[in-house]
Design a protein around this motif. Structure first.
Motif, PDB file in Angstrom:
ATOM      1  N   CYS A   1       0.830  -1.212   0.000  1.00  0.00           N
ATOM      2  CA  CYS A   1       0.000   0.000   0.000  1.00  0.00           C
ATOM      3  C   CYS A   1       0.861   1.257   0.000  1.00  0.00           C
ATOM      4  O   CYS A   1       0.523   2.250  -0.663  1.00  0.00           O
ATOM      5  CB  CYS A   1      -0.942   0.002   1.199  1.00  0.00           C
ATOM      6  SG  CYS A   1      -2.278  -1.193   1.060  1.00  0.00           S
TER       7      CYS A   1
ATOM      8  N   PHE B   1       1.930   9.454 -10.402  1.00  0.00           N
ATOM      9  CA  PHE B   1       1.051   9.442 -11.574  1.00  0.00           C
ATOM     10  C   PHE B   1       0.166  10.685 -11.603  1.00  0.00           C
ATOM     11  O   PHE B   1       0.018  11.336 -12.636  1.00  0.00           O
ATOM     12  CB  PHE B   1       0.200   8.167 -11.556  1.00  0.00           C
ATOM     13  CG  PHE B   1      -0.822   8.105 -12.648  1.00  0.00           C
ATOM     14  CD1 PHE B   1      -0.439   7.842 -13.951  1.00  0.00           C
ATOM     15  CD2 PHE B   1      -2.163   8.315 -12.382  1.00  0.00           C
ATOM     16  CE1 PHE B   1      -1.378   7.783 -14.971  1.00  0.00           C
ATOM     17  CE2 PHE B   1      -3.107   8.266 -13.385  1.00  0.00           C
ATOM     18  CZ  PHE B   1      -2.715   8.006 -14.690  1.00  0.00           C
ATOM     19  N   TYR B   2      -0.409  11.019 -10.470  1.00  0.00           N
ATOM     20  CA  TYR B   2      -1.289  12.185 -10.411  1.00  0.00           C
ATOM     21  C   TYR B   2      -0.533  13.471 -10.734  1.00  0.00           C
ATOM     22  O   TYR B   2      -0.966  14.263 -11.571  1.00  0.00           O
ATOM     23  CB  TYR B   2      -1.948  12.301  -9.036  1.00  0.00           C
ATOM     24  CG  TYR B   2      -2.732  13.570  -8.881  1.00  0.00           C
ATOM     25  CD1 TYR B   2      -3.967  13.722  -9.485  1.00  0.00           C
ATOM     26  CD2 TYR B   2      -2.225  14.646  -8.158  1.00  0.00           C
ATOM     27  CE1 TYR B   2      -4.688  14.901  -9.364  1.00  0.00           C
ATOM     28  CE2 TYR B   2      -2.930  15.828  -8.030  1.00  0.00           C
ATOM     29  CZ  TYR B   2      -4.161  15.940  -8.643  1.00  0.00           C
ATOM     30  OH  TYR B   2      -4.861  17.113  -8.524  1.00  0.00           O
TER      31      TYR B   2
ATOM     32  N   LEU C   1       0.821   6.203  -7.173  1.00  0.00           N
ATOM     33  CA  LEU C   1      -0.366   6.993  -7.522  1.00  0.00           C
ATOM     34  C   LEU C   1      -0.108   8.490  -7.375  1.00  0.00           C
ATOM     35  O   LEU C   1      -0.593   9.298  -8.177  1.00  0.00           O
ATOM     36  CB  LEU C   1      -1.550   6.572  -6.650  1.00  0.00           C
ATOM     37  CG  LEU C   1      -2.194   5.237  -6.993  1.00  0.00           C
ATOM     38  CD1 LEU C   1      -3.226   4.868  -5.948  1.00  0.00           C
ATOM     39  CD2 LEU C   1      -2.802   5.280  -8.382  1.00  0.00           C
ATOM     40  N   LYS C   2       0.665   8.852  -6.369  1.00  0.00           N
ATOM     41  CA  LYS C   2       1.014  10.260  -6.174  1.00  0.00           C
ATOM     42  C   LYS C   2       1.842  10.766  -7.361  1.00  0.00           C
ATOM     43  O   LYS C   2       1.588  11.846  -7.901  1.00  0.00           O
ATOM     44  CB  LYS C   2       1.805  10.413  -4.876  1.00  0.00           C
ATOM     45  CG  LYS C   2       2.228  11.805  -4.554  1.00  0.00           C
ATOM     46  CD  LYS C   2       2.976  11.823  -3.237  1.00  0.00           C
ATOM     47  CE  LYS C   2       3.494  13.181  -2.887  1.00  0.00           C
ATOM     48  NZ  LYS C   2       4.213  13.169  -1.615  1.00  0.00           N
TER      49      LYS C   2
ATOM     50  N   VAL D   1       2.216   1.555  -3.631  1.00  0.00           N
ATOM     51  CA  VAL D   1       1.128   1.921  -4.546  1.00  0.00           C
ATOM     52  C   VAL D   1       0.719   3.374  -4.320  1.00  0.00           C
ATOM     53  O   VAL D   1       0.462   4.116  -5.283  1.00  0.00           O
ATOM     54  CB  VAL D   1      -0.074   0.957  -4.384  1.00  0.00           C
ATOM     55  CG1 VAL D   1      -1.301   1.483  -5.099  1.00  0.00           C
ATOM     56  CG2 VAL D   1       0.280  -0.423  -4.906  1.00  0.00           C
ATOM     57  N   GLY D   2       0.683   3.814  -3.071  1.00  0.00           N
ATOM     58  CA  GLY D   2       0.357   5.206  -2.779  1.00  0.00           C
ATOM     59  C   GLY D   2       1.362   6.167  -3.382  1.00  0.00           C
ATOM     60  O   GLY D   2       0.989   7.200  -3.939  1.00  0.00           O
TER      61      GLY D   2
END
Length: 106
Positions: free
Chosen positions: A57, A67-68, A64-65, A60-61
């Protein structure tokens, strides 16, 4: 423009420090959680799943950060990227202008 670049670097370093603090906090919590004498976590299989899920997690967090902020964020073009050849941070478009210069003929 140089001042803006320095602010971006400072912001980037603050983000790195913040993410490292969160990672350290997760490591400490997982270690204390695994060292306690609680029945389900004492099982080696459950402990392995617990540690794997927590750090998956975390990774992945972070992904995602990234990617954003690199793709979905409104100001993604202003986010600096690391150029391995120059060994420095550069922007996606070095010629960012707030307004278009128009040529006037006289």
């Amino acid at each position: 423009q140089k001042i803006l670049g320095k602010k971006k670097k400072k912001s980037f370093y603050r983000q790195i420090v913040g993410d490292l603090i969160f990672l350290l906090e997760n490591i400490i919590c997982v270690v204390f959680g695994c060292l306690t004498d609680v029945d389900p976590i004492n099982n080696p299989m459950t402990m392995t799943y617990f540690v794997s899920i927590v750090f998956t997690c975390q990774i992945v967090g972070l992904l995602l950060k990234i990617f954003y902020y690199k793709i979905l964020h409104l100001w993604a073009d202003l986010t600096p990227t690391f150029d391995y050849k120059k060994k420095s941070f550069t922007r996606a478009d070095e010629s960012i202008h707030f307004y278009k210069k128009t040529k006037t003929s006289m």
